[in-house]
Design a protein around this motif. Sequence first.
Motif, mmCIF file in Angstrom:
data_model
loop_
_atom_site.group_PDB
_atom_site.id
_atom_site.type_symbol
_atom_site.label_atom_id
_atom_site.label_comp_id
_atom_site.label_asym_id
_atom_site.label_seq_id
_atom_site.Cartn_x
_atom_site.Cartn_y
_atom_site.Cartn_z
ATOM 1 N N LYS A 292 -47.217 49.258 36.147
ATOM 2 C CA LYS A 292 -46.206 49.431 37.193
ATOM 3 C C LYS A 292 -46.796 49.882 38.518
ATOM 4 C CE LYS A 292 -42.856 51.686 34.713
ATOM 5 N NZ LYS A 292 -43.497 51.717 33.474
ATOM 6 N N SER B 224 -51.344 54.206 29.963
ATOM 7 C CA SER B 224 -50.565 52.973 29.941
ATOM 8 C C SER B 224 -50.825 52.201 28.657
ATOM 9 C CB SER B 224 -50.925 52.079 31.121
ATOM 10 O OG SER B 224 -50.764 52.771 32.311
ATOM 11 N N TYR B 290 -42.678 58.741 30.019
ATOM 12 C CA TYR B 290 -43.523 57.827 30.799
ATOM 13 C C TYR B 290 -42.759 57.255 31.991
ATOM 14 C CZ TYR B 290 -46.741 53.950 31.682
ATOM 15 O OH TYR B 290 -47.617 53.070 32.254
ATOM 16 N N GLU B 294 -43.358 57.968 36.013
ATOM 17 C CA GLU B 294 -43.629 56.842 36.912
ATOM 18 C C GLU B 294 -42.650 56.844 38.082
ATOM 19 O OE1 GLU B 294 -45.647 53.910 36.814
ATOM 20 O OE2 GLU B 294 -46.929 54.785 35.271
ATOM 21 N N GLU B 297 -43.292 59.824 40.534
ATOM 22 C CA GLU B 297 -44.460 59.619 41.387
ATOM 23 C C GLU B 297 -44.126 58.735 42.576
ATOM 24 O OE1 GLU B 297 -47.743 58.070 39.130
ATOM 25 O OE2 GLU B 297 -47.699 59.838 37.844
ATOM 26 N N LYS B 298 -43.280 57.736 42.309
ATOM 27 C CA LYS B 298 -42.925 56.755 43.342
ATOM 28 C C LYS B 298 -42.238 57.400 44.529
ATOM 29 C CE LYS B 298 -44.235 52.623 42.339
ATOM 30 N NZ LYS B 298 -43.844 51.987 41.089
#
Lengths: 293, 299
Positions: A292, B224, B290, B294, B297-298
Amino acid sequence: MSTNASSQIIRTGSGARFVIYTILALFCLYYLLPLYVMVVNSLKPLSEIQAGGMMALPGEWTLDPWKSAWSTAQIGVAATGLKPYFLNSILMVVPAVAISTVLGALNGYVLTKWRFRGDTIVFGLLLFGCFIPFQMVLIPMARMLGLMGLAGTVPGLIFVHLVYGIGFSTLYFRNYYEQFPTELVRAAMIDGAGFFTIFYRIMLPSSGPIAVVCIIWQFTNIWNDFLFGASFSDFDSQPMTVALNNLVQSSTGVKEYNVHFAGAIMAALPTLLVYIVAGRYFVRGLMAGSVKG
Amino acid sequence: MTITTTRHRAGDDWLRNALPKLVLSPSFAMVLIFVYGFILFTFYLSFTDSRILPSYGLVGWENYTKLFSVRAWGIAVDNVLIFGSLYIVICCALGLMLAILLDQQIRAEGFIRTIYLYPMALSFIVTGTAWKWFLDPGIGLQAVVRSWGWESFTFEWIKDSDMAIYTIVIAAVWQTSGFVMAMFLAGLRGIDNEVLKAAQIDGASNWALYRRIVIPQLRPAFMSAFVVLAHMAIKSYDLIIALTGGGPGTATELPATFMYSYTFTRNQMGIGAASATIMLMSIAAIMVPYIWSELREKK
């Protein structure tokens, strides 16, 4: 992929390089072995396989296993070969891929350029839907398809793949559009462009690469699906994977290994061709689906 | 005149504001119903006396206690632990090794990568078919080696209840290890060369460079790979059906095959729903943290 290999720093001697090339070549053989087995054995008479010649090239080359797998082999109750099921898979894959890609593009556009409160939660919910074990939805989906009159039909399978494909297509377009300069969208808005005008005129023209990634990913996934096909199709709407499994597992008569291998290649060919032609995009899709970003 | 234009404009504004959400809403509604609604429905069924068809008489935790007393489920859980851990460890080890080797400015790197990765494009049914006959003692590897003159060569794992689960590992590793290699290779290409240079000037050996500097920096790639592989292992279904059909006997039963056979062929829908719920819980335990990290963080 960028080219700044750490090896520009780390140097290896020529002896070490020989070992490295040898190992890499051996693994090439390892990965190619099953493909070799499938191809070679689909082109030889059954007797040669039974005599322990699986690794040998055909003594007598023949296309009969291919003809049989395609049009005369016994699949379940009918001796139709895999042809009708190949068509089923195409009828299923094309609309499912097209619709899920278009919806994914629109969703990605909304989630990045028309942000609203809670958009990250909406996206998180869509995303988690990609990873659930589908065993969790099999029972209610079977009932729902029955209620909608789509049980055991190709449109029913299209619907199922659409529903569970949207998460991934949204993921691709969202991550791609996030990199797209929002200033351009703002400027167009000030000029009076509306929601769809901006999408058609500004977003879509630069969406080529991600659309290819998304289409390839969805195509590969839906073509290769077995669980939904096995759960929600009847004899006349089975996709290729289910038919291939029926062909291989059928317990009646002599096991025609050469026909099985020919059938397996037929089931593999569409996705393999896509991979060979557009492998770069396929790998990008795989990475975006896992790493991602 | 003026009144109509303002009214018109107000309508426009409303539409302008609502349009993006309207466009998103069909997808969101579908996911709410067909993912989350269905999850709740199956979760509810796991507490009912459902057999062939859903039924709504509540029986408390009975399905779960039954589930954990059934021998086949015990086998399925043991198998998914054996299969999952070997699958993850071997794929990561192999993937890391191949990525490091491919990172040594190899000629024809792109070509080799293509060969390593093509199994990912295949259906597990195709992979299963190929390996099923290749591992079959009657015509596959064993027969071939014997026909070459090594008469006593024996390789019958696929027919052996104790060893059959390892044939699933063999086929699954073949299919996915190239993909793990690609993930590590992408990680290797993202490493800052300056640190490496500095360490090399200090006289560190190649081995030390990789062990101390490069591999620790691959942590995100390891994360990952672990998440992807663990989630694939728990969901594994097609490969088992094609390769062993869960057999010999129930030797290669996995939770996914257990759920399917209990729900649709043994007419124990309540127990099937309970097993699906356990599968969902274990995947959620891996995926939710997870996805959460993710997305955070974005921001």
